[in-house]
Design a protein around this motif. Structure first.
Motif, PDB file in Angstrom:
ATOM      1  N   ARG A  14      43.915  49.077  38.682  1.00 31.97           N
ATOM      2  CA  ARG A  14      44.568  47.733  38.323  1.00 31.97           C
ATOM      3  C   ARG A  14      44.077  46.525  38.959  1.00 31.97           C
ATOM      4  O   ARG A  14      43.599  45.472  38.284  1.00 31.97           O
ATOM      5  N   VAL A  15      43.611  46.589  40.271  1.00 33.27           N
ATOM      6  CA  VAL A  15      43.013  45.493  41.032  1.00 33.27           C
ATOM      7  C   VAL A  15      41.715  45.451  40.453  1.00 33.27           C
ATOM      8  O   VAL A  15      41.262  44.416  40.143  1.00 33.27           O
ATOM      9  N   PHE A  16      40.803  46.563  40.176  1.00 34.32           N
ATOM     10  CA  PHE A  16      39.453  46.437  39.719  1.00 34.32           C
ATOM     11  C   PHE A  16      39.458  45.884  38.528  1.00 34.32           C
ATOM     12  O   PHE A  16      38.727  44.817  38.244  1.00 34.32           O
ATOM     13  N   LEU A  17      40.441  46.353  37.666  1.00 31.58           N
ATOM     14  CA  LEU A  17      40.484  45.444  36.189  1.00 31.58           C
ATOM     15  C   LEU A  17      40.685  43.973  36.117  1.00 31.58           C
ATOM     16  O   LEU A  17      40.432  43.242  35.358  1.00 31.58           O
ATOM     17  N   ALA A  18      41.848  43.509  37.162  1.00 31.50           N
ATOM     18  CA  ALA A  18      42.192  42.181  37.238  1.00 31.50           C
ATOM     19  C   ALA A  18      41.013  41.453  37.721  1.00 31.50           C
ATOM     20  O   ALA A  18      40.646  40.275  37.386  1.00 31.50           O
ATOM     21  N   VAL A  19      40.071  41.923  38.540  1.00 31.55           N
ATOM     22  CA  VAL A  19      38.916  41.141  39.097  1.00 31.55           C
ATOM     23  C   VAL A  19      38.036  41.054  38.177  1.00 31.55           C
ATOM     24  O   VAL A  19      37.231  40.015  38.150  1.00 31.55           O
ATOM     25  N   ALA A  26      41.173  35.703  44.318  1.00 28.38           N
ATOM     26  CA  ALA A  26      42.436  35.031  44.444  1.00 28.38           C
ATOM     27  C   ALA A  26      43.262  34.949  43.006  1.00 28.38           C
ATOM     28  O   ALA A  26      44.651  35.120  43.213  1.00 28.38           O
ATOM     29  N   ARG A  27      42.602  34.848  42.099  1.00 27.70           N
ATOM     30  CA  ARG A  27      42.991  34.809  40.688  1.00 27.70           C
ATOM     31  C   ARG A  27      43.876  36.298  40.308  1.00 27.70           C
ATOM     32  O   ARG A  27      44.782  36.375  39.760  1.00 27.70           O
ATOM     33  N   ALA A  28      42.887  37.202  40.813  1.00 29.09           N
ATOM     34  CA  ALA A  28      43.610  38.762  40.551  1.00 29.09           C
ATOM     35  C   ALA A  28      44.616  39.046  41.259  1.00 29.09           C
ATOM     36  O   ALA A  28      45.479  39.708  40.820  1.00 29.09           O
ATOM     37  N   ALA A  29      44.578  38.349  42.590  1.00 31.69           N
ATOM     38  CA  ALA A  29      45.867  38.733  43.679  1.00 31.69           C
ATOM     39  C   ALA A  29      47.234  38.138  42.885  1.00 31.69           C
ATOM     40  O   ALA A  29      48.243  38.729  42.820  1.00 31.69           O
ATOM     41  N   THR A  30      47.112  36.866  42.246  1.00 29.03           N
ATOM     42  CA  THR A  30      48.238  36.584  41.505  1.00 29.03           C
ATOM     43  C   THR A  30      48.680  37.440  40.336  1.00 29.03           C
ATOM     44  O   THR A  30      49.870  37.584  40.166  1.00 29.03           O
TER      45      THR A  30
END
Length: 302
Positions: A14-19, A26-30
């Motif tokens: 999920r983190v990979f896809l968000a980044v 930073a935006r992926a963290a949100t």
């Protein structure tokens, strides 16, 4: 080989896809509700697991490497499949919870039970549990409650089913023994068989037939309509009962409706359900079927 192993976690995917989508830790963290450092750690762990870099930093932020572009659709598909599996499991769990249907005993005896096999055959996946009694200690509210009354029922959605047409019924042997039934006022010489929860039927009958203030010779109260009907057939008295519940006895001649006397009551049988009821799979199908069957029942027997 690293590529033959499963990914470290679904969080890493999920983190990979968000980044990949946002181009920024930073935006992926949100987006994934993690700290920026946790996002960076997840990406580092995944890259170590795959033994390849997935991102490179450019003027506009992080962008996928060639390896990242190859890996992205597979990660996306994996997350989609897991979400689809979770939805299927949730649907299965919902279907596993029975729909609790509470009703008056007479409704089950004279209407629902003989019709329900058709619904059960058409919807074998819908588990319906029936009850006509809910104790004071009952903690689980019925999903559907078929009640008799006039309403309204606060915090409940209600649909009229049947039962407003009420008939005076008696056994032919009783009328013969009592010297016949020539006019509505003759009911005053009879014993009235009365449902203890429906005393208003007498007032509605006398009001309809101009007998306000009249009283029967004697009143015997019962808790179940099935008992009242049996008592009436046995000649123990006359009864005021929804016509649809005595259609069989009237058709067979076990009971008669002297002079066609009756009235339209303000009360009837209603299907009620909490406005907060979760309409899980099968619920709407059952409610629709109950209402359609009730409409046919009243048209045929009312």
């Amino acid at each position: 080989m690293a590529g033959s192993r499963l990914p470290p976690s679904t969080t890493a995917l999920r983190v990979f896809l968000a980044v990949a989508e946002h181009g920024s830790t930073a935006r992926a963290a949100t987006a994934v509700n993690l700290t920026q450092s946790a996002v960076s750690k997840q990406i580092q762990t995944l890259e170590e697991h795959l033994a390849t870099a997935l991102f490179e930093r450019g003027p506009s932020g992080l962008k996928l490497t060639e390896a990242g572009l190859i890996y992205r659709p597979y990660a996306d598909a994996a997350i989609e499949q897991m979400e689809r599996g979770a939805r299927r499991l949730a649907e299965r769990a919902a279907l596993g919870r029975p729909i609790r249907l509470h009703m008056l005993a007479i409704v089950g005896e004279r209407w629902l039970m003989e019709r329900f096999p058709a619904f059960a055959q058409a919807h074998p996946e819908i588990d319906v549990q029936f009850t006509n009694f809910v104790s004071e200690n009952e903690t689980e509210e019925p999903d559907i409650d078929i009640v008799h009354g006039t309403g309204p029922w606060p915090e409940r959605e209600a649909h009229y089913l049947f039962g407003k047409q009420v008939a005076l019924v008696a056994a032919p042997s009783l009328l013969e023994r009592m010297g016949g039934f020539a006019r509505a006022a003759d009911i005053q010489k009879m014993t009235l068989l009365q449902h203890f929860q429906m005393p208003a039927f007498w007032a509605e009958f006398t009001e309809t037939h101009g007998l306000r203030g009249a009283v029967p010779a004697h009143t015997v109260r019962y808790g179940y309509y099935s008992v009242i009907i049996r008592a009436a057939v046995a000649g123990l008295g006359v009864a005021l009962t929804p016509r649809c519940f005595v259609a069989e006895e009237l058709a067979s001649g076990a009971l008669v409706n002297p002079l066609g006397l009756g009235f339209e009551s303000g009360a009837g049988c209603w299907l009620t359900l909490s406005v907060a009821t979760e309409h899980r799979p099968g619920f709407d199908a059952l409610v629709t079927w109950l209402r359609e069957e009730a409409e046919l029942f009243e048209a045929m027997r009312g």
